[in-house]
Design a protein around this motif. Structure first.
Motif, PDB file in Angstrom:
ATOM      1  N   LEU A 187       7.350  33.584 -25.862  1.00  0.00           N
ATOM      2  CA  LEU A 187       8.133  34.436 -24.968  1.00  0.00           C
ATOM      3  C   LEU A 187       7.296  35.598 -24.459  1.00  0.00           C
ATOM      4  N   TYR A 188       6.487  36.185 -25.322  1.00  0.00           N
ATOM      5  CA  TYR A 188       5.578  37.258 -24.921  1.00  0.00           C
ATOM      6  C   TYR A 188       4.630  36.769 -23.831  1.00  0.00           C
ATOM      7  N   VAL A 189       4.060  35.582 -24.042  1.00  0.00           N
ATOM      8  CA  VAL A 189       3.116  35.031 -23.081  1.00  0.00           C
ATOM      9  C   VAL A 189       3.789  34.753 -21.745  1.00  0.00           C
ATOM     10  N   ALA A 190       4.992  34.184 -21.790  1.00  0.00           N
ATOM     11  CA  ALA A 190       5.720  33.881 -20.554  1.00  0.00           C
ATOM     12  C   ALA A 190       6.022  35.151 -19.769  1.00  0.00           C
ATOM     13  N   CYS A 191       6.472  36.200 -20.463  1.00  0.00           N
ATOM     14  CA  CYS A 191       6.781  37.475 -19.798  1.00  0.00           C
ATOM     15  C   CYS A 191       5.519  38.127 -19.252  1.00  0.00           C
ATOM     16  N   PHE A 192       4.453  38.101 -20.035  1.00  0.00           N
ATOM     17  CA  PHE A 192       3.184  38.689 -19.600  1.00  0.00           C
ATOM     18  C   PHE A 192       2.695  38.034 -18.315  1.00  0.00           C
ATOM     19  N   LEU A 193       2.696  36.704 -18.283  1.00  0.00           N
ATOM     20  CA  LEU A 193       2.211  35.988 -17.116  1.00  0.00           C
ATOM     21  C   LEU A 193       3.113  36.207 -15.897  1.00  0.00           C
ATOM     22  N   ALA A 194       4.420  36.280 -16.135  1.00  0.00           N
ATOM     23  CA  ALA A 194       5.353  36.492 -15.022  1.00  0.00           C
ATOM     24  C   ALA A 194       5.165  37.881 -14.414  1.00  0.00           C
ATOM     25  N   HIS A 195       5.043  38.898 -15.266  1.00  0.00           N
ATOM     26  CA  HIS A 195       4.852  40.269 -14.776  1.00  0.00           C
ATOM     27  C   HIS A 195       3.492  40.419 -14.092  1.00  0.00           C
ATOM     28  N   LYS A 196       2.472  39.784 -14.653  1.00  0.00           N
ATOM     29  CA  LYS A 196       1.142  39.861 -14.044  1.00  0.00           C
ATOM     30  C   LYS A 196       1.147  39.229 -12.656  1.00  0.00           C
ATOM     31  N   ALA A 197       1.794  38.075 -12.541  1.00  0.00           N
ATOM     32  CA  ALA A 197       1.871  37.400 -11.234  1.00  0.00           C
ATOM     33  C   ALA A 197       2.604  38.267 -10.219  1.00  0.00           C
ATOM     34  N   ARG A 198       3.659  38.939 -10.660  1.00  0.00           N
ATOM     35  CA  ARG A 198       4.416  39.793  -9.738  1.00  0.00           C
ATOM     36  C   ARG A 198       3.584  40.995  -9.298  1.00  0.00           C
ATOM     37  N   MET A 199       2.875  41.600 -10.243  1.00  0.00           N
ATOM     38  CA  MET A 199       2.052  42.760  -9.893  1.00  0.00           C
ATOM     39  C   MET A 199       0.925  42.387  -8.943  1.00  0.00           C
ATOM     40  N   ILE A 200       0.378  41.192  -9.139  1.00  0.00           N
ATOM     41  CA  ILE A 200      -0.655  40.723  -8.210  1.00  0.00           C
ATOM     42  C   ILE A 200      -0.051  40.512  -6.834  1.00  0.00           C
ATOM     43  N   GLY A 201       1.127  39.881  -6.786  1.00  0.00           N
ATOM     44  CA  GLY A 201       1.789  39.601  -5.526  1.00  0.00           C
ATOM     45  C   GLY A 201       2.163  40.846  -4.751  1.00  0.00           C
ATOM     46  N   GLU A 202       2.527  41.906  -5.458  1.00  0.00           N
ATOM     47  CA  GLU A 202       2.947  43.150  -4.813  1.00  0.00           C
ATOM     48  C   GLU A 202       1.803  44.143  -4.639  1.00  0.00           C
ATOM     49  N   GLY A 203       0.598  43.729  -5.018  1.00  0.00           N
ATOM     50  CA  GLY A 203      -0.573  44.570  -4.787  1.00  0.00           C
ATOM     51  C   GLY A 203      -0.783  45.691  -5.780  1.00  0.00           C
ATOM     52  N   VAL A 204      -0.037  45.684  -6.889  1.00  0.00           N
ATOM     53  CA  VAL A 204      -0.156  46.766  -7.870  1.00  0.00           C
ATOM     54  C   VAL A 204      -1.537  46.771  -8.520  1.00  0.00           C
ATOM     55  N   LEU A 205      -2.017  45.603  -8.920  1.00  0.00           N
ATOM     56  CA  LEU A 205      -3.328  45.543  -9.568  1.00  0.00           C
ATOM     57  C   LEU A 205      -4.441  45.947  -8.604  1.00  0.00           C
ATOM     58  N   GLY A 206      -4.256  45.648  -7.313  1.00  0.00           N
ATOM     59  CA  GLY A 206      -5.230  46.077  -6.316  1.00  0.00           C
ATOM     60  C   GLY A 206      -5.283  47.587  -6.202  1.00  0.00           C
ATOM     61  N   GLN A 207      -4.116  48.222  -6.286  1.00  0.00           N
ATOM     62  CA  GLN A 207      -4.065  49.684  -6.239  1.00  0.00           C
ATOM     63  C   GLN A 207      -4.728  50.296  -7.471  1.00  0.00           C
ATOM     64  N   ILE A 208      -4.479  49.702  -8.630  1.00  0.00           N
ATOM     65  CA  ILE A 208      -5.103  50.193  -9.860  1.00  0.00           C
ATOM     66  C   ILE A 208      -6.618  50.095  -9.761  1.00  0.00           C
ATOM     67  N   HIS A 209      -7.110  48.986  -9.237  1.00  0.00           N
ATOM     68  CA  HIS A 209      -8.556  48.814  -9.079  1.00  0.00           C
ATOM     69  C   HIS A 209      -9.116  49.859  -8.116  1.00  0.00           C
ATOM     70  N   ARG A 210      -8.382  50.144  -7.064  1.00  0.00           N
ATOM     71  CA  ARG A 210      -8.825  51.144  -6.097  1.00  0.00           C
ATOM     72  C   ARG A 210      -8.907  52.525  -6.730  1.00  0.00           C
ATOM     73  N   ILE A 211      -7.926  52.874  -7.549  1.00  0.00           N
ATOM     74  CA  ILE A 211      -7.921  54.167  -8.236  1.00  0.00           C
ATOM     75  C   ILE A 211      -9.122  54.277  -9.172  1.00  0.00           C
ATOM     76  N   ARG A 212      -9.399  53.216  -9.888  1.00  0.00           N
ATOM     77  CA  ARG A 212     -10.505  53.233 -10.853  1.00  0.00           C
ATOM     78  C   ARG A 212     -11.852  53.392 -10.156  1.00  0.00           C
ATOM     79  N   THR A 213     -12.024  52.716  -9.025  1.00  0.00           N
ATOM     80  CA  THR A 213     -13.320  52.766  -8.333  1.00  0.00           C
ATOM     81  C   THR A 213     -13.542  54.085  -7.601  1.00  0.00           C
ATOM     82  N   GLU A 214     -12.467  54.781  -7.228  1.00  0.00           N
ATOM     83  CA  GLU A 214     -12.620  56.042  -6.498  1.00  0.00           C
ATOM     84  C   GLU A 214     -12.726  57.244  -7.425  1.00  0.00           C
ATOM     85  N   GLY A 215     -12.537  57.045  -8.716  1.00  0.00           N
ATOM     86  CA  GLY A 215     -12.762  58.100  -9.698  1.00  0.00           C
ATOM     87  C   GLY A 215     -11.890  59.331  -9.520  1.00  0.00           C
TER      88      GLY A 215
END
Length: 241
Positions: A187-215
């Motif tokens: 169940l943990y794995v299923a929820c983790f993968l579902a939330h990760k897929a949603r964050m990728i789809g909505e661009g959240v992980l892209g925003q996090i990467h942008r924040i990290r690279t801009e310091g």
């Protein structure tokens, strides 16, 4: 030899409302502690023991690719059941298919739809969570060391090595995946993968990467950098009013 389309039916495992795995004869699947290899294809689960024995001129091999002659599948890995056919563990391990997160999502969805309780079994998450396998030392060209850090040859030659002052040359080797498991509830794995897929789809992980690279140095600065729609600015103004 690869199983053809007719032979494949022998390896079908049917999941019913009682949430156990049964074979083509409706008998509970008892895999033993080493488990059975499986593939998911066309909404059907196929599984059997992995065979790698070689005896003289006779070679008997059955791997993941043998089910359908290497054709594409929806998921692949290893399942472990108890004596009643209840699923206890699932490993996304296949040298041929190299299971991805999408493979695991499909397999977990298939099991959940078949009536399996995702809290009742565990999944190995080494690849999903990018967990490094344990490194062990081994003599060059030899077997990896045991849990105490010694191979059989090393144990026998310790006295000789100490006496001669010439330690055996060693190399670093990764443990087998089954020796370096990182188990999590399904169940943990299923929820983790579902939330990760949603964050990728909505661009959240892209925003996090942008924040990290801009310091950025503060939360407010980070929000300003990713606030392309002006949401946080509007929210800040409304709060001040």
């Amino acid at each position: 030899e690869a199983a053809d389309d007719n032979d494949s039916d022998r390896y079908s495992d049917i999941s019913n409302g009682d949430a156990i795995l049964v074979d083509a004869d409706k008998e509970p699947v008892r895999t033993g502690h080493e488990g059975w290899i499986f593939v998911l294809r066309d909404h059907a689960l196929y599984a059997t023991q992995k065979v790698t024995s070689v005896s003289g001129k006779s070679k008997q091999r059955f791997h993941h690719s043998s089910f359908f002659g290497g054709k594409a599948v929806a998921a692949a890995g290893i399942i472990i059941t108890d004596q009643h056919g209840r699923l206890r563990r699932m490993y996304p391990h296949s040298g041929h298919y190299r299971p991805t997160e999408a493979h695991m999502q499909r397999m977990l969805y298939f099991l959940q739809q078949g009536g399996f309780d995702l809290t009742s079994f565990e999944v190995d998450t080494q690849q999903i969570l990018h967990v490094s396998r344990t490194i062990r030392t081994a003599p060059k060209g030899g077997a990896a060391a045991d849990d105490n850090g010694q191979t059989g040859n090393q144990k026998e030659n310790v006295a000789d090595d100490n006496a001669n002052g010439a330690p055996e040359a060693v190399a670093m080797k990764k443990c087998k995946k089954v020796q370096s498991l990182h188990l999590k509830p399904a169940l943990y794995v299923a929820c983790f993968l579902a939330h990760k897929a949603r964050m990728i789809g909505e661009g959240v992980l892209g925003q996090i990467h942008r924040i990290r690279t801009e310091g950025v140095a503060s939360v407010s600065e980070a929000l300003d950098r990713v606030d392309e729609g002006g949401y946080w600015k509007k929210l800040s103004i409304s709060v001040k009013r």
